[in-house]
Scaffold this motif. Structure first.
Motif, PDB file in Angstrom:
ATOM      1  N   TRP A 126      47.424  71.708  49.168  1.00 40.40           N
ATOM      2  CA  TRP A 126      48.495  70.807  48.744  1.00 40.40           C
ATOM      3  C   TRP A 126      49.729  71.603  48.381  1.00 40.40           C
ATOM      4  O   TRP A 126      50.848  71.167  48.621  1.00 40.40           O
ATOM      5  CB  TRP A 126      48.016  69.966  47.540  1.00 40.40           C
ATOM      6  CG  TRP A 126      46.799  69.161  47.825  1.00 40.40           C
ATOM      7  CD1 TRP A 126      46.453  68.644  49.024  1.00 40.40           C
ATOM      8  CD2 TRP A 126      45.788  68.835  46.905  1.00 40.40           C
ATOM      9  NE1 TRP A 126      45.268  67.977  48.934  1.00 40.40           N
ATOM     10  CE2 TRP A 126      44.824  68.082  47.634  1.00 40.40           C
ATOM     11  CE3 TRP A 126      45.548  69.051  45.538  1.00 40.40           C
ATOM     12  CZ2 TRP A 126      43.659  67.566  47.039  1.00 40.40           C
ATOM     13  CZ3 TRP A 126      44.412  68.526  44.971  1.00 40.40           C
ATOM     14  CH2 TRP A 126      43.475  67.808  45.705  1.00 40.40           C
ATOM     15  N   ILE A 127      49.479  72.747  47.804  1.00 41.19           N
ATOM     16  CA  ILE A 127      50.625  73.596  47.457  1.00 41.19           C
ATOM     17  C   ILE A 127      50.580  74.808  48.371  1.00 41.19           C
ATOM     18  O   ILE A 127      49.523  75.436  48.523  1.00 41.19           O
ATOM     19  CB  ILE A 127      50.548  74.063  45.999  1.00 41.19           C
ATOM     20  CG1 ILE A 127      50.576  72.859  45.076  1.00 41.19           C
ATOM     21  CG2 ILE A 127      51.693  75.031  45.692  1.00 41.19           C
ATOM     22  CD1 ILE A 127      50.428  73.220  43.637  1.00 41.19           C
ATOM     23  N   LYS A 128      51.681  75.067  48.957  1.00 41.67           N
ATOM     24  CA  LYS A 128      51.743  76.308  49.749  1.00 41.67           C
ATOM     25  C   LYS A 128      52.368  77.384  48.882  1.00 41.67           C
ATOM     26  O   LYS A 128      53.401  77.147  48.242  1.00 41.67           O
ATOM     27  CB  LYS A 128      52.607  76.091  50.992  1.00 41.67           C
ATOM     28  CG  LYS A 128      51.925  75.130  51.976  1.00 41.67           C
ATOM     29  CD  LYS A 128      52.073  75.616  53.393  1.00 41.67           C
ATOM     30  CE  LYS A 128      51.144  74.869  54.323  1.00 41.67           C
ATOM     31  NZ  LYS A 128      51.703  73.599  54.822  1.00 41.67           N
ATOM     32  N   PRO A 129      51.698  78.531  48.845  1.00 44.40           N
ATOM     33  CA  PRO A 129      52.298  79.601  48.039  1.00 44.40           C
ATOM     34  C   PRO A 129      53.687  79.934  48.582  1.00 44.40           C
ATOM     35  O   PRO A 129      53.922  79.906  49.785  1.00 44.40           O
ATOM     36  CB  PRO A 129      51.345  80.774  48.207  1.00 44.40           C
ATOM     37  CG  PRO A 129      50.567  80.471  49.427  1.00 44.40           C
ATOM     38  CD  PRO A 129      50.494  78.987  49.537  1.00 44.40           C
ATOM     39  N   ARG A 130      54.561  80.258  47.705  1.00 46.44           N
ATOM     40  CA  ARG A 130      55.952  80.484  48.114  1.00 46.44           C
ATOM     41  C   ARG A 130      56.018  81.637  49.104  1.00 46.44           C
ATOM     42  O   ARG A 130      55.471  82.707  48.877  1.00 46.44           O
ATOM     43  CB  ARG A 130      56.805  80.810  46.896  1.00 46.44           C
ATOM     44  CG  ARG A 130      58.265  80.874  47.254  1.00 46.44           C
ATOM     45  CD  ARG A 130      59.078  80.935  46.013  1.00 46.44           C
ATOM     46  NE  ARG A 130      58.509  81.884  45.054  1.00 46.44           N
ATOM     47  CZ  ARG A 130      59.021  82.056  43.832  1.00 46.44           C
ATOM     48  NH1 ARG A 130      60.047  81.363  43.451  1.00 46.44           N
ATOM     49  NH2 ARG A 130      58.478  82.911  43.001  1.00 46.44           N
ATOM     50  N   ARG A 131      56.673  81.336  50.194  1.00 44.27           N
ATOM     51  CA  ARG A 131      56.737  82.351  51.257  1.00 44.27           C
ATOM     52  C   ARG A 131      57.641  83.488  50.796  1.00 44.27           C
ATOM     53  O   ARG A 131      58.745  83.270  50.309  1.00 44.27           O
ATOM     54  CB  ARG A 131      57.301  81.740  52.524  1.00 44.27           C
ATOM     55  CG  ARG A 131      57.053  82.611  53.749  1.00 44.27           C
ATOM     56  CD  ARG A 131      57.632  81.951  54.975  1.00 44.27           C
ATOM     57  NE  ARG A 131      56.928  80.705  55.303  1.00 44.27           N
ATOM     58  CZ  ARG A 131      57.552  79.588  55.637  1.00 44.27           C
ATOM     59  NH1 ARG A 131      58.857  79.558  55.655  1.00 44.27           N
ATOM     60  NH2 ARG A 131      56.865  78.506  55.943  1.00 44.27           N
ATOM     61  N   VAL A 132      57.093  84.662  50.979  1.00 45.65           N
ATOM     62  CA  VAL A 132      57.912  85.829  50.653  1.00 45.65           C
ATOM     63  C   VAL A 132      59.000  85.928  51.717  1.00 45.65           C
ATOM     64  O   VAL A 132      58.724  85.984  52.909  1.00 45.65           O
ATOM     65  CB  VAL A 132      57.041  87.093  50.643  1.00 45.65           C
ATOM     66  CG1 VAL A 132      57.899  88.302  50.330  1.00 45.65           C
ATOM     67  CG2 VAL A 132      55.923  86.953  49.648  1.00 45.65           C
ATOM     68  N   GLN A 133      60.221  85.939  51.286  1.00 47.43           N
ATOM     69  CA  GLN A 133      61.313  85.956  52.264  1.00 47.43           C
ATOM     70  C   GLN A 133      61.339  87.298  52.972  1.00 47.43           C
ATOM     71  O   GLN A 133      61.413  88.354  52.351  1.00 47.43           O
ATOM     72  CB  GLN A 133      62.636  85.727  51.543  1.00 47.43           C
ATOM     73  CG  GLN A 133      63.155  84.330  51.794  1.00 47.43           C
ATOM     74  CD  GLN A 133      64.556  84.171  51.302  1.00 47.43           C
ATOM     75  OE1 GLN A 133      65.038  84.963  50.508  1.00 47.43           O
ATOM     76  NE2 GLN A 133      65.203  83.126  51.756  1.00 47.43           N
ATOM     77  N   ALA A 134      61.216  87.169  54.264  1.00 46.32           N
ATOM     78  CA  ALA A 134      61.234  88.402  55.059  1.00 46.32           C
ATOM     79  C   ALA A 134      62.573  89.116  54.862  1.00 46.32           C
ATOM     80  O   ALA A 134      63.621  88.492  54.803  1.00 46.32           O
ATOM     81  CB  ALA A 134      61.033  88.069  56.528  1.00 46.32           C
ATOM     82  N   ASP A 135      62.486  90.432  54.788  1.00 45.38           N
ATOM     83  CA  ASP A 135      63.708  91.192  54.510  1.00 45.38           C
ATOM     84  C   ASP A 135      64.476  91.418  55.810  1.00 45.38           C
ATOM     85  O   ASP A 135      64.729  92.542  56.233  1.00 45.38           O
ATOM     86  CB  ASP A 135      63.344  92.529  53.861  1.00 45.38           C
ATOM     87  CG  ASP A 135      64.400  92.929  52.867  1.00 45.38           C
ATOM     88  OD1 ASP A 135      65.275  92.088  52.592  1.00 45.38           O
ATOM     89  OD2 ASP A 135      64.327  94.060  52.378  1.00 45.38           O
ATOM     90  N   SER A 136      64.761  90.257  56.409  1.00 42.42           N
ATOM     91  CA  SER A 136      65.399  90.373  57.724  1.00 42.42           C
ATOM     92  C   SER A 136      66.807  90.942  57.611  1.00 42.42           C
ATOM     93  O   SER A 136      67.268  91.679  58.467  1.00 42.42           O
ATOM     94  CB  SER A 136      65.439  89.001  58.393  1.00 42.42           C
ATOM     95  OG  SER A 136      66.167  88.121  57.573  1.00 42.42           O
ATOM     96  N   LYS A 137      67.439  90.551  56.555  1.00 43.87           N
ATOM     97  CA  LYS A 137      68.808  91.038  56.413  1.00 43.87           C
ATOM     98  C   LYS A 137      68.780  92.297  55.573  1.00 43.87           C
ATOM     99  O   LYS A 137      68.481  92.250  54.388  1.00 43.87           O
ATOM    100  CB  LYS A 137      69.678  89.979  55.756  1.00 43.87           C
ATOM    101  CG  LYS A 137      71.109  90.034  56.243  1.00 43.87           C
ATOM    102  CD  LYS A 137      71.834  88.748  55.966  1.00 43.87           C
ATOM    103  CE  LYS A 137      71.895  88.461  54.469  1.00 43.87           C
ATOM    104  NZ  LYS A 137      72.699  87.295  54.139  1.00 43.87           N
ATOM    105  N   GLU A 138      69.050  93.409  56.251  1.00 45.20           N
ATOM    106  CA  GLU A 138      69.034  94.665  55.514  1.00 45.20           C
ATOM    107  C   GLU A 138      70.235  94.728  54.606  1.00 45.20           C
ATOM    108  O   GLU A 138      71.339  94.363  54.976  1.00 45.20           O
ATOM    109  CB  GLU A 138      69.054  95.837  56.491  1.00 45.20           C
ATOM    110  CG  GLU A 138      67.746  96.004  57.205  1.00 45.20           C
ATOM    111  CD  GLU A 138      67.836  97.086  58.240  1.00 45.20           C
ATOM    112  OE1 GLU A 138      68.792  97.875  58.197  1.00 45.20           O
ATOM    113  OE2 GLU A 138      66.940  97.111  59.093  1.00 45.20           O
ATOM    114  N   ARG A 139      69.932  95.178  53.455  1.00 46.34           N
ATOM    115  CA  ARG A 139      71.017  95.231  52.497  1.00 46.34           C
ATOM    116  C   ARG A 139      71.984  96.365  52.833  1.00 46.34           C
ATOM    117  O   ARG A 139      73.174  96.258  52.642  1.00 46.34           O
ATOM    118  CB  ARG A 139      70.464  95.411  51.099  1.00 46.34           C
ATOM    119  CG  ARG A 139      70.084  94.096  50.490  1.00 46.34           C
ATOM    120  CD  ARG A 139      69.410  94.338  49.182  1.00 46.34           C
ATOM    121  NE  ARG A 139      68.189  95.125  49.358  1.00 46.34           N
ATOM    122  CZ  ARG A 139      67.527  95.643  48.344  1.00 46.34           C
ATOM    123  NH1 ARG A 139      67.956  95.474  47.127  1.00 46.34           N
ATOM    124  NH2 ARG A 139      66.426  96.328  48.553  1.00 46.34           N
TER     125      ARG A 139
END
Lengths: 398, 756
Positions: free
Chosen positions: B275-288
């Motif tokens: 029922w709850i999806k664990p919060r997706r870790v945001q892929a570090d697509s945008k390199e800082r």
């Protein structure tokens, strides 16, 4: 006496040789041939240069060392000696004469008759007391002489006319019935060497100068049997290599082999420099040529493509003007050069000659062998040298 | 002050009632300060208080907080005073009272405005106080409570005292005028405030005024109160021995929370059920961080061909380390060298140093400098490829084929023709190549056999031979010899008999055609006797010394040169078959050095000191004039093809002219160190040679192409040495063998040499 040994035990060989030497011959020196090449340096160096592996089985021959030729006679000529022919030595000279010498160096006969320098002379036939000889001269004629050794008289039998340049070379066929002459006018002419009492019909030009008429009177005029044309430059040397085969060397950088019967050219061997002389050895069937680039080259006249130099012998520092194969030895030849040297070569040792004969003080123009084993050389210092040459007693140890 | 009873009776009564135990006022008023006396009058409600007052007159501390009430009562008192004054003027004046009165009046006059404001402020304050203040104050005489005093407006009294008796309002009959007068006269007017509770005016004491002022300024009432006293930190960094509170920790603080447990288990269950999806870790697509110039050489920049990517900084290496390997550290010599060098030459911009730890590393002193340089590098440098042509000097040298590939050419000396006793000025080879003729200063012409160097013939001509030339016609065998002022035609009698005879007939045959019209500059004569026997057949006598003879290719014409500044009779062309001579030029164009016939066409080359003129013999006009760009031409030679001329000069140059190209030299070769004496072309091979006074012969390869667009290929191939320099003269003449790539050279050392 072939000896096959593992090469790694060559020390053993030498000791064995030494023992055999001491046992059989007291004072004989040997030359060693490793795979057909004379050993002229330390064995290891020789193996390096010849790329012989130490693991191979090599064939070592040994021959009695050829003793150094000794100058024996010095015959003084009046002028430069251009051509000499052996055994009862016949020489042609720039003093417009030819001479006959005995082997021990005495002038036997002077053959005078040419109007100009005698360029070449050769024996045709010797049977009994009379001999036939030929002299070629700058006066564009070849004279056929008959020499009676008993009466010591020489008589010009035929005057061979036809060349329009100086006749530089003559050569008789093995049977002595024909001869060939080569001239500056680029032609080779075949003549009959048989003396007759009839003069050939010559179409005489009406306005012939008187001088010519005089020489005509001396001997019977003879005309060529055949003219072989093909050279682009002066013919410097001709020889009969076979009964019906003539080889000619020319300044046009070619050696041509002609079929006398057909009167056509068979082969052309092309070099890069002017050829001064050629010699043919029936023993090894090779042609040796001396040219202006100081090299003596060995050719096989039967190759069709004709551009193949089998071997070149380089040691002279001037034009090689004369080269002659030894009549009895298939590997040896003698050469004369403008650098005043006569060199004795063995084809198995192509890097360096066997001996340098430095007797002449000026240019050497001719070399030859006598059948008795004398080497002869004549040159611009007006001297004819003969060298005693002792062929190996155990001729070619192999 | 006299407490008179003559006023309103009620007041007196009340006074009496209030202070029943007081001694009669009129008798002896106590020597007290007026305020205090007033206070005593105010506080005389009970005896106790008065007694107390009597006990400690100076002590007014306890009354401070009730100052307002005091002032209220004070003002009330004053009012009564005024009343009394107004009622009966004649009164006994106590000294002290008088003083006080005066004081009061002055201050009152001064500060009546102040007083008004103050009273208003008091009233407000009072109101405020009553709002929240309790009535447990000690000094409250009025027990009426916290009610608006307006309610007592219509009553004579105002509330009740503790004994339940009416507190009567002071008799108030002050009108505006009184007020004004009071204001003017009463010095204490400004500190007089009206007490509403009692209805009296109260004069404030100094302390009270001071207190009021302090309060008005927003200061604490108590002077001694230090509002900035140091705070005692309750929660300080110091670890206290005792806890702040000694309360034991709550049980819930150490027992897991059941509620939380329940919540967590619910969440876990929900996650399990999906029922709850664990919060997706945001892929570090945008390199800082990104490399600004990483994609510089991509397609965008591809069109800017000349763009250069920004120079990248070198990554730090071991030498930048704070603890570099010992081999990176400088030795003393390296250090000294580093200090000596210019900053540009240094290999490193700093000296590697070793530190025991990273903390010891000081700030890099050149940091700013280097960053600045880097910025300069990035922004100021024009980041464009320069269009400078980077040329290897070796590439500028034209690609010449190796001499080895251009063989054959003469390389070594083969034969030396010795016999002359003087310098050999000229050599010539027979057209067949069999014979060589040479003319020498010893007065002889020698004929040599080429192949054997045999001298075949010597002809003494009785003079230094300047030039010999073999007739190029192979059907003739003739030699032209220039001796002094004669040209001899020799028949060498060498070669073909037929040729010799035909050439002799030619020389003998045409004698009848000798035209004898007038005085000819050139005389032909036949020789006889000894000379004829030697082979000299004809003599052509010239007016001056002949320097050069040359044949036309056909062999019938012969040109001779007599260099002379002043005369136009410098060149003669002789025709052998007709024994005729002619001078083709009417004008003197300069000192003629050399002439030559064109090998094919009817052209004639005449070289003067600086120019080579080409004449068309048929049209009898000048066709071309070549500028040699040299000071003094010595010799010319014409290519067998006829389109090229080489020209040697005494200033060491050899010029090659392409006649189809230009009148200027196509190429100038400066290989000789001394004057070029002679030049020659080979008839068959693409060779030409030049002979010089430096004793050398330089052989060059010179291929001429049929294609007009292709320039001749000129390659120097060989320097031939051999001649000995005698009397500063080296090689005087050079000629090629007609058929072989051989060259003959004659020199001042009286020899002729053959190089093959």
């Amino acid at each position: 006496m072939k000896l096959d040994y593992l090469h790694s035990s060559h020390f053993l060989i030498t000791t064995k040789f030494e023992s055999s030497l001491t046992a059989s011959h007291s004072k004989v020196e040997f030359d060693f041939l490793v795979r057909g090449q004379f050993l002229r340096m330390p064995l290891s160096a020789h193996m390096d240069t010849e790329a012989i592996s130490t693991e191979d089985v090599v064939e070592i021959e040994y021959v009695e060392k050829i003793t150094a030729p000794e100058p024996e006679e010095c015959m003084m000529h009046d002028d430069w000696i251009k051509k000499s022919k052996p055994d009862q030595i016949l020489t042609g000279s720039y003093d417009k004469t030819a001479r006959i010498w005995s082997v021990d160096g005495k002038a036997v006969m002077t053959v005078a008759g040419h109007l100009d320098v005698v360029k070449d002379a050769t024996w045709v036939k010797r049977d009994g007391l009379t001999s036939l000889l030929l002299t070629a001269s700058l006066d564009q004629t070849v004279l056929l002489w008959e020499w009676n050794s008993e009466r010591n008289k020489v008589k010009a039998r035929h005057c061979c006319r036809g060349h329009t340049g100086s006749v530089d070379t003559v050569s008789t066929d093995p049977t002595g019935s024909k001869f060939c002459s080569g001239s500056w006018d680029k032609m080779l002419k075949i003549w009959s060497a048989v003396p007759t009492d009839e003069a050939d019909e010559v179409e005489e030009a009406a306005d012939r100068p008187r001088k010519k008429q005089k020489t005509q009177q001396l001997s019977l005029t003879r005309t060529p049997l055949m003219t072989l044309s093909g050279h682009n430059e002066a013919v410097s040397s001709v020889l009969w290599s076979d009964a019906e085969e003539v080889c000619s060397a020319s300044w046009d950088h070619t050696i041509r082999v002609w079929d006398v019967e057909a009167g056509a050219m068979k082969t052309t061997l092309t070099g890069s420099k002017v050829f001064n002389c050629i010699s043919y050895s029936p023993l090894c069937r090779r042609l040796a040529s001396g040219s202006t680039d100081r090299h003596i080259r060995l050719w096989d006249p039967r190759t069709k493509d004709g551009a193949l130099v089998l071997l070149s012998l380089t040691s002279h520092t001037g034009w090689v003007t004369a080269v002659k194969w030894a009549p009895t030895h298939e590997h040896q030849l003698v050469s004369g050069s403008l650098d005043n040297l006569v060199k004795l070569w063995d084809t198995r040792s192509c890097k360096a000659p066997l001996y340098d004969l430095a007797a002449h003080e000026d240019k050497v123009f001719c070399v030859d062998w006598t059948e008795s084993g004398l080497m002869l050389s004549g040159g611009a210092d007006n001297k004819l040298y003969s060298y005693k040459y002792s062929p190996c007693r155990t001729d070619a140890g192999a | 002050m006299r407490w008179s009873v003559s006023g309103s009776s009620t007041r007196v009564q009340s006074f009496v009632r209030n202070a029943g135990t007081f001694p009669p006022l009129t008798t002896t008023p106590p020597p007290t300060p007026p305020v205090y006396s007033m206070l005593t009058t105010l506080f005389n409600i009970n005896n106790k208080a008065t007694e107390k007052d009597d006990d400690d007159l100076s002590d007014s501390e306890d009354s401070q907080f009730s100052g307002l009430e005091d002032s209220g009562s004070d003002s009330e008192d004053e009012e009564s005073d005024v009343e009394e004054k107004s009622s009966d003027d004649v009164e006994e004046d106590d000294g002290s009272n008088d003083d006080q009165d005066k004081q009061r009046q002055q201050t009152k006059v001064k500060n009546n405005k102040n007083k008004k404001g103050a009273t208003e402020g008091k009233q407000e304050k009072k109101g405020d106080e009553y709002e929240h203040d309790t009535s447990d104050e000690e000094d409250i005489r009025n027990t009426v409570g916290n009610i608006p005093m307006e309610w007592y407006k219509d009553f004579p009294h105002i509330g009740y005292d503790l004994d339940g008796k009416k507190i009567f309002k002071p008799i108030r009959n002050k009108d505006e005028l009184d007020e004004f007068l009071d204001k003017m006269e009463n010095p204490d007017y400004w500190r007089t405030v009206h007490d509403k509770q009692t209805g009296r005016d109260i004069v404030l004491s100094d302390e009270q005024v001071d207190l009021v002022n302090r309060l008005q300024r927003g200061q604490f009432g108590d002077i001694n109160f230090n509002e900035y006293q140091p705070t005692v930190e309750f929660f300080s960094s110091d670890v206290m021995i005792h806890p702040v509170t000694n309360r034991p920790a709550d049980k819930r603080s150490f027992i897991p929370s059941l509620i939380e447990k329940e919540k967590v288990s619910k969440l876990v269950h929900a996650i399990k059920m999906g029922w709850i999806k664990p919060r997706r870790v945001q892929a570090d697509s945008k390199e800082r961080y990104y490399d600004l110039w990483a994609n510089e050489d991509s397609s965008i920049l591809a069109k800017h061909r000349m763009h250069l990517p920004a120079p990248k900084l070198r990554l730090p290496g071991h030498e930048e380390s704070y603890n570099p390997p010992p081999e990176y550290l400088f030795t003393e010599e390296e250090k000294a060298l580093w200090e000596q060098q210019d900053p540009e030459d240094r290999k490193l911009p700093f000296i590697p140093k070793k530190f025991s730890s990273l903390r010891q590393v000081p700030a890099y002193s050149r940091f700013i400098h280097e960053k600045f340089e880097r910025c300069l590098d990035l922004y100021l440098c024009p980041r464009q490829r320069k269009m400078r042509v980077n040329v290897n000097p070796e590439d500028l040298i034209p690609k010449l084929p190796k001499p080895k590939d251009l063989q054959p050419f003469p390389t070594t000396q083969s034969l030396v023709y010795r016999g002359h006793s003087g310098l050999v000025r000229s050599v010539s080879v027979s057209p067949s190549g069999q014979w060589l003729a040479s003319g020498s200063d010893d007065g002889s012409v020698r004929f040599w056999e080429v192949c054997s160097s045999r001298c075949m013939k010597i002809v003494q001509v009785g003079g230094a031979v300047k030039s010999v030339a073999w007739n190029p016609n192979p059907a003739l065998c003739l030699l032209a010899v220039a001796v002094d002022s004669t040209v001899l035609i020799l028949s060498p009698s060498l070669g073909d008999k037929l040729v010799i005879s035909s050439s002799e007939r030619l020389l003998a045959g045409s004698q009848e055609e000798n035209p004898s019209e007038g005085p000819q500059p050139v005389v032909w004569s036949e020789t006889e006797g000894e000379e004829l026997k030697e082979g000299i057949h004809l003599k052509i006598q010239h007016p001056k010394a002949v320097h050069q003879v040359t044949w036309h290719a056909k062999g019938d014409y012969l040109a001779s040169v007599m260099p002379d500044h002043s005369s136009h009779l410098q060149v003669f062309i002789h025709q052998l078959s007709r024994r005729r001579s002619q001078n083709p030029f009417r004008k003197n164009k300069g000192l003629v050095q050399c002439v030559a016939f064109h090998p094919i066409r009817p052209f004639f080359f005449v070289a003067t000191q600086r120019y080579v003129r080409i004449y068309n013999l048929v049209k009898q006009e000048m066709a071309k004039k070549l500028q040699a760009n040299s000071k003094w031409i010595s010799n010319i030679a014409v290519h067998p093809g006829g389109d090229h001329v080489i020209c040697g000069s005494y200033d060491c140059k050899l010029s090659w002219f392409d006649l189809d190209l230009s009148t200027k030299p196509y190429k100038v070769l400066r290989h000789h160190k001394k004057a070029v004496r002679s030049v020659a072309f080979h008839k068959g091979y693409p060779l030409f040679a030049s002979a010089s006074d430096d004793g050398t012969v330089i052989v060059c390869h010179g291929t001429v192409y049929n294609d007009l667009l292709q320039n001749p290929l000129i390659v120097p191939v060989k320097v031939l040495r051999g001649h000995v320099i005698t009397h500063d003269l080296g090689v005087l003449d050079v000629t090629f063998h007609p058929t072989q790539p051989w060259i003959f050279s004659s020199g001042a050392d009286a020899t002729i040499r053959l190089f093959t």
